[in-house]
Every structure is written in C-alpha cells, then in structure tokens.
Design a protein around this motif. Structure first.
Motif, PDB file in Angstrom:
ATOM      1  N   ILE A 274       9.378   1.767  -7.133  1.00 28.59           N
ATOM      2  CA  ILE A 274       8.645   0.409  -6.686  1.00 28.59           C
ATOM      3  C   ILE A 274       8.093  -0.447  -7.905  1.00 28.59           C
ATOM      4  O   ILE A 274       8.336  -1.477  -8.131  1.00 28.59           O
ATOM      5  N   LYS A 275       7.164   0.290  -8.715  1.00 29.35           N
ATOM      6  CA  LYS A 275       6.899  -0.076  -9.926  1.00 29.35           C
ATOM      7  C   LYS A 275       7.632  -0.809 -10.994  1.00 29.35           C
ATOM      8  O   LYS A 275       7.552  -1.933 -11.294  1.00 29.35           O
ATOM      9  N   PHE A 290      10.922  -3.719 -14.595  1.00 28.66           N
ATOM     10  CA  PHE A 290       9.757  -4.735 -14.619  1.00 28.66           C
ATOM     11  C   PHE A 290       8.658  -4.309 -15.924  1.00 28.66           C
ATOM     12  O   PHE A 290       8.544  -3.400 -15.904  1.00 28.66           O
ATOM     13  N   VAL A 291       8.206  -5.209 -16.328  1.00 26.67           N
ATOM     14  CA  VAL A 291       7.146  -5.467 -17.221  1.00 26.67           C
ATOM     15  C   VAL A 291       5.929  -5.976 -16.473  1.00 26.67           C
ATOM     16  O   VAL A 291       5.905  -7.327 -16.172  1.00 26.67           O
ATOM     17  N   GLU A 292       4.829  -5.194 -16.547  1.00 22.24           N
ATOM     18  CA  GLU A 292       3.511  -5.887 -15.755  1.00 22.24           C
ATOM     19  C   GLU A 292       2.716  -6.853 -16.991  1.00 22.24           C
ATOM     20  O   GLU A 292       2.583  -6.206 -18.186  1.00 22.24           O
ATOM     21  N   LEU A 293       2.213  -7.951 -16.771  1.00 24.01           N
ATOM     22  CA  LEU A 293       1.954  -9.077 -17.747  1.00 24.01           C
ATOM     23  C   LEU A 293       0.378  -9.284 -17.424  1.00 24.01           C
ATOM     24  O   LEU A 293      -0.226 -10.286 -18.148  1.00 24.01           O
ATOM     25  N   ASN A 294      -0.271  -8.490 -16.584  1.00 26.06           N
ATOM     26  CA  ASN A 294      -1.610  -9.050 -16.210  1.00 26.06           C
ATOM     27  C   ASN A 294      -2.602  -8.911 -17.340  1.00 26.06           C
ATOM     28  O   ASN A 294      -3.371 -10.078 -17.443  1.00 26.06           O
ATOM     29  N   ASP A 295      -2.448  -7.802 -18.246  1.00 27.80           N
ATOM     30  CA  ASP A 295      -3.392  -7.924 -19.422  1.00 27.80           C
ATOM     31  C   ASP A 295      -3.022  -9.030 -20.437  1.00 27.80           C
ATOM     32  O   ASP A 295      -3.934  -9.726 -20.780  1.00 27.80           O
ATOM     33  N   VAL A 311       1.208 -10.091 -12.137  1.00 30.71           N
ATOM     34  CA  VAL A 311       2.044 -10.998 -12.816  1.00 30.71           C
ATOM     35  C   VAL A 311       3.251  -9.771 -13.726  1.00 30.71           C
ATOM     36  O   VAL A 311       2.880  -8.880 -14.428  1.00 30.71           O
ATOM     37  N   ILE A 312       4.512 -10.027 -13.218  1.00 30.37           N
ATOM     38  CA  ILE A 312       5.761  -9.249 -13.716  1.00 30.37           C
ATOM     39  C   ILE A 312       6.729 -10.007 -14.292  1.00 30.37           C
ATOM     40  O   ILE A 312       6.998 -11.151 -13.887  1.00 30.37           O
ATOM     41  N   THR A 389       5.216  -9.410  -4.475  1.00 33.12           N
ATOM     42  CA  THR A 389       5.749  -9.840  -6.027  1.00 33.12           C
ATOM     43  C   THR A 389       6.645  -9.128  -6.590  1.00 33.12           C
ATOM     44  O   THR A 389       7.731  -9.281  -6.988  1.00 33.12           O
ATOM     45  N   ARG A 390       6.429  -7.658  -6.154  1.00 35.83           N
ATOM     46  CA  ARG A 390       7.410  -6.480  -6.666  1.00 35.83           C
ATOM     47  C   ARG A 390       8.896  -6.637  -5.847  1.00 35.83           C
ATOM     48  O   ARG A 390       9.826  -6.599  -6.115  1.00 35.83           O
ATOM     49  N   GLU A 391       8.617  -6.819  -4.613  1.00 35.97           N
ATOM     50  CA  GLU A 391       9.738  -6.929  -3.693  1.00 35.97           C
ATOM     51  C   GLU A 391      10.684  -8.278  -4.045  1.00 35.97           C
ATOM     52  O   GLU A 391      11.943  -7.948  -4.089  1.00 35.97           O
ATOM     53  N   GLU A 392       9.874  -9.308  -4.289  1.00 33.78           N
ATOM     54  CA  GLU A 392      10.590 -10.691  -4.513  1.00 33.78           C
ATOM     55  C   GLU A 392      11.433 -10.575  -6.013  1.00 33.78           C
ATOM     56  O   GLU A 392      12.504 -10.923  -5.869  1.00 33.78           O
ATOM     57  N   LEU A 393      10.902 -10.259  -6.961  1.00 37.17           N
ATOM     58  CA  LEU A 393      11.347  -9.782  -8.145  1.00 37.17           C
ATOM     59  C   LEU A 393      12.600  -8.677  -8.141  1.00 37.17           C
ATOM     60  O   LEU A 393      13.540  -8.970  -8.806  1.00 37.17           O
ATOM     61  N   GLY A 394      12.431  -7.732  -7.182  1.00 35.97           N
ATOM     62  CA  GLY A 394      13.416  -6.963  -6.885  1.00 35.97           C
ATOM     63  C   GLY A 394      14.849  -7.584  -6.560  1.00 35.97           C
ATOM     64  O   GLY A 394      16.025  -7.177  -7.043  1.00 35.97           O
TER      65      GLY A 394
END
Length: 570
Positions: A274-275, A290-295, A311-312, A389-394
């Motif tokens: 999922i991640k 996916f690359v997580e971009l929150n930081d 944000v990914i 967000t993860r589902e949609e980018l998937g």
C-alpha cells in the motif's frame, strides 16, 4: 466407419492412400466442372477436390454441412504451408451428406465477425473456432499438469460437497430450496474452505481439488459467478512452507505450459504494498514506486502542499515519445482525481500543467532536483488524505503504464503479498469483517491485540499477484478453539449463531486440530494470464455474461407455480 483418418493428420507420406474423412464444410469454391471444399474437424482442415462427373450423387452443400467423403490422397499443386495438411488434398470419388446446417449467425473463422453476445448465444458454434477450441485445450493441459504435479508431490485429490449449509464467508451465497425439508435451504459452496480444514483434522496430510465454486457477485471480465479454483491444503506447515512449495508449483506450470522460466518471487507485506504502490495487487513489471514528500514540502515551505496529510510522487523515466503538452493533457482528461499535478523535464526548462499555478519555478526545480530527474522524465504527484492519496496515485500509475505501453503481456512478474490485516471495520454494519475469511490465523506477535485492538492485527495470509492480478490467495488457519471463537465474536456472531452456523466445525476442534494452511488459485484467471488474454470467458466452455446470465440457455429463468409449490415457495 465414419473415418479412417482425421482432417489434420494426412501428409505427403500418405500419397496414394484411399481414405475416408468426415467433418464440417469450412469453405466451398465452385469452379463449374469441379469444386474445392475445405473440410474441418476437431483436429484440423483438409482440402477436397471434387469433379462433378465423378460424384454420382447430385447433393446440395453449404457451409457447416457435415459430410463424409471417400477418396485418394494426392499431392496438392498449390501448397498451403500454414496448415499441417497443406501439401496434400483428397481426390474425392464418393460423398455423403450426414447433416445439413442453417447459415451460421457469424463466420466460423479465427477472425470472426460475431460480437460477444451473439457468440455467447451460439456458444456451441463459437467452440468450433480454433481460438476457443485451442483455449479449452490449453485449459485441459493446465488442469492435467496440475493434477500430475500435485499428485506426485503427495497431494490427495478429494471431492467436497457443493450443497452445504449457509455460512458467512465474505461474499453472498447462492441458496437452493429443499423439497424434502420445507422452508429450508442449501447454499452452493463459495469454496471448500471448511471441508478441506476438516480433512486436515481427519488426518489427510495434503489435499487438492480442482473445484467449481459459486459466489453471488457481479460478473466482470476477470470474474464469473461460477468459477474454478485449484484448491489446496497442507498439514503441519507455516507460511514459509506454503510459499516455497507453491512458488515451485507456479514455476513448474509456467515452464510446462509456456516454456517460461520465472525468477524467484519477491515477497512484501501488505502495508509495504500500500505504501509503495497504493494497492494490495501491484503490477511490478514497471517500477514507479511512491516517494513520500511531506518532509520536503515542509522543509521548503511549499504552500498548500505543506498542510496536506500526505504528499507523494512517482518518476517515469525517458518519456521522449511524449513531445508536447497536448499529448499529456489528453491523457490527463482521463484522470478524475484533481489533487495531482505533473512536471515534464526538458533540456532547458520544466513545463508545469495549468492546474498547479500555486507552484513557482523555484518549487518546480526543488522537485526536479529531489527526484534527480533528467530530460525526458515525467514526474507525477498526488496529495490529500493518506489512504485516498495512495489509492488515487496507484490508479494513475496504472493509467500511465497503459498510456506508455509499459505492460508487456509476455513478461510475468510474480509477487507474494503477506501479512494482510485480519479484520477491517465496516462502518455501515458497525462490525468487523474478515479480510480473507474467518478461519485465518492471526500472527503470534499480534495475539495480545486480539481482545481490544482487533483492527491492528496482521494475519498469516498471503496473496500471489502476477502482473497486477490476484492469481492465488491463502493463509495459515486457526487451530485453537478459543481464538476461533474470539474471531467469530468480533464478526458480530452470537453464541447461538456460532453454534447454528459452525457448531460441527467448532466441535471438531475438541479432537486435536493440527497446524495447517493452504491456498487456492483461480484456474480461469491463471490460464487467461498465461495466454495474455483480457477476458476469462474465452477460456470457459459455457460462461455467463457480465450480468451473471447464461444467454444461451436463458438462465436464470422463472419457475412454474406448481414447481414453486413443490419447493414450498410462494
């Protein structure tokens, strides 16, 4: 004798033989004093040459008429090397009409003019076509190879009941009224789940069955309301044992059926899937994790994005074939999610889409630098609530793969997904439901959560995903009575309901249940995947349509009043 040979076996070595053939007329070419006929049976096609004066009977013939001919094998002048019999033909001296035929509603050719509906109505005619006939042969070979492989590895094939008592297993069941027990119903088995576990309790070490299962669900291109699965169970095993053996099984099937050597199957957890991909059935033929971009967005203080829960982004490399914004915009119109943006990297600039006016040139360069994007690369981003967000980018990831033709149907990338959640909360019913089924074992390290935090428990489950398609699913089963009862209670079942639905099963727990586990593979999906097809109906002799109807036999249909009365139904 209807035939001495079939229509697919004669060749130059048979020149001069007198033969008898029987079959359907595929084509007729009338040249006046003589005519050519292509005669077809299950095995192939043979050309006939018939001089009208040499045939005593003046019979009328047409396509799909069944004939018997007697003649001599001769060498063919105009050879057809596309078929095994293309170097010979039969010089016919006697012909009998065995049966006539109406004009078929579609052409009985490899490339037919019949749409799916008309071919389903006349499925028996569709089966005459090589593509469908060959699909059924491939399915047979897969089933045969499965039986041989599992039998040689100590599995015993055992049939389990189809008419069973109704038990909640996740999907809706078909029910069957009982004539001899008024107001009582059987259910058609969704799977042999309980019975194969009872076989393990009965001391059977390894079981398998190629079995019909029934689920009252919406049909679609990869699912039917009645389907076939390769069902397996093993005693005294843990997750590792099951994964190792059935990886061996799948590799064997691919090698035998398609001569494809598969690499080792990677294994990731459900949470990782999922991640990284936004789905529990990821297609890993292409990368784009996916690359997580929150930081990053917080550190760079990028407005709007820095306040988002997640944000990914993903990078698609070397998209040089997309030359202008029009192509991208055309693609983006197909994406319903608006919480996303893209950046395309050119040699001297970045061109953002029009819906990200909140990003300036500096922001764009931050993302390009972070992803180490090169000219020709595309970056896609999604933001919002974590799960959505993860589902949609998937979904976007898969659409990008389709748009860029990254899904090679001749490439196969299997993947094990493990540690799926044991339970999930259903807001509408205000109770938990099983992610797999109620008999799936929790992981030992999560047992302390069983009473108070059931939604955080991981299960000893595993799914086999190949090219983004779930091909198999299984788990280690519960073999402790107390744990099984707790699971039932989390599912909202009262003690009375447990006794009514599962009393026989719980009773069996009093007599020593071995640790056991298993897996079931969708045979329809597996053969469909092996052949790179997009519709499992093409590998089922008599499938239902997407509404669950058999439009050939007109099932389901209404029953007469006297039959309803006999079944005690008003």
């Amino acid at each position: 004798m209807y035939r001495t040979h079939n229509c697919g076996e004669l060749s130059l070595k048979d020149i001069g033989k007198k033969v008898i053939l029987s079959g359907w007329i595929q084509k007729i070419r009338n040249l006046g004093s003589l005519f050519f006929i292509d005669i077809r049976d299950y095995f192939g096609i043979t050309q006939l040459i018939i001089y009208k004066k040499s045939v005593k009977k003046n019979i009328s013939l047409g396509k799909e008429f069944i004939i018997q001919v007697k003649g001599k094998v001769v060498e063919r002048l105009s050879k057809n090397y596309n078929i095994p019999t293309g170097e010979i033909e039969i010089l016919v001296y006697h012909i009998d009409l065995l049966n006539s035929s109406l004009s078929p509603p579609f052409t009985i050719e490899n490339q037919t003019d019949g749409n799916e509906e008309i071919r389903m109505i006349y499925r028996y005619l569709d089966i005459r076509r090589n593509p469908i006939k060959n699909n059924l042969m491939i399915r047979h070979n897969l089933a045969l190879e499965t039986r041989n492989f599992l039998s040689k590895n100590g599995f015993l094939e055992i049939e389990t009941p189809v008419l069973i008592n109704y038990t909640p297993e996740g999907a809706r069941s078909f029910v069957v009224p009982s004539r001899t027990s008024p107001n009582k119903f059987y259910a058609l088995a969704q799977s042999p789940q309980l019975f194969k576990q009872l076989l393990m309790i009965g001391g059977i070490d390894k079981y398998f069955q190629i079995v019909k299962c029934f689920r009252d669900e919406d049909s679609r291109s990869d699912r039917q309301i009645e389907f076939t699965q390769i069902d397996c169970e093993m005693s005294f095993v843990e997750v590792h044992d099951v994964l190792v053996f059935f990886e061996y099984f799948i590799k064997h099937i691919f090698k035998k059926i398609k001569n494809i050597q598969l690499n080792s199957f990677p294994c990731i957890s459900y949470s990782e899937a999922i991640k990284m991909y936004g789905t529990d059935s990821p297609d890993i033929r292409f990368d784009m994790t996916f690359v997580e971009l929150n930081d990053l967005v917080k550190r760079e203080k990028i407005n709007l994005l820095k306040t988002q829960e997640l944000v990914i982004g993903i990078k698609i490399q070397k998209c040089h074939n997309i030359h202008d914004n029009d192509q991208i915009n055309f693609f983006l119109k197909k994406i319903e999610n608006k919480n996303f943006f893209w950046i395309k990297c050119l040699s001297n600039q970045t061109l953002p889409s029009s819906n990200i006016n909140f990003l300036n040139e500096k922001n764009l360069k931050i993302f390009v630098k972070y992803f180490k994007a090169l000219p020709g690369d595309l970056l896609f981003f999604s933001y919002g609530k974590k799960r959505k967000t993860r589902e949609e980018l998937g979904k976007i990831r898969l659409k990008i793969a389709d748009f860029l033709n990254l899904k090679n149907s001749k490439t196969f990338q299997p993947l094990w997904i493990t540690d799926l959640p044991l339970l999930e909360w259903e807001e509408q019913s205000k109770k938990y439901k099983s992610v797999h089924h109620p008999f799936t074992s929790p992981k030992e390290e999560d047992l302390h959560l069983l009473e108070k935090y059931p939604k955080n428990i991981r299960s000893k489950s595993y799914d086999l995903i190949i090219n983004g398609i779930e091909i198999g699913s299984g788990s280690i089963r519960i073999h402790n009575k107390n744990i099984q009862n707790i699971i039932f209670k989390h599912l909202g079942l009262s003690q009375k309901e447990i006794e009514h639905r599962f009393g026989f099963f719980i009773k069996a727990f009093e007599y020593g249940v071995p640790p056991h586990g298993g897996i079931a593979f969708g045979l329809d999906r597996l053969v469909n995947l092996l052949e790179g097809n997009k519709n499992i109906k093409n590998f089922i002799a008599f499938p239902k349509n997407n509404y669950g109807k058999d439009i050939m036999t007109n099932a389901p249909s209404f029953l007469e009043k006297d039959k309803l009365k006999e079944l005690h139904i008003r």
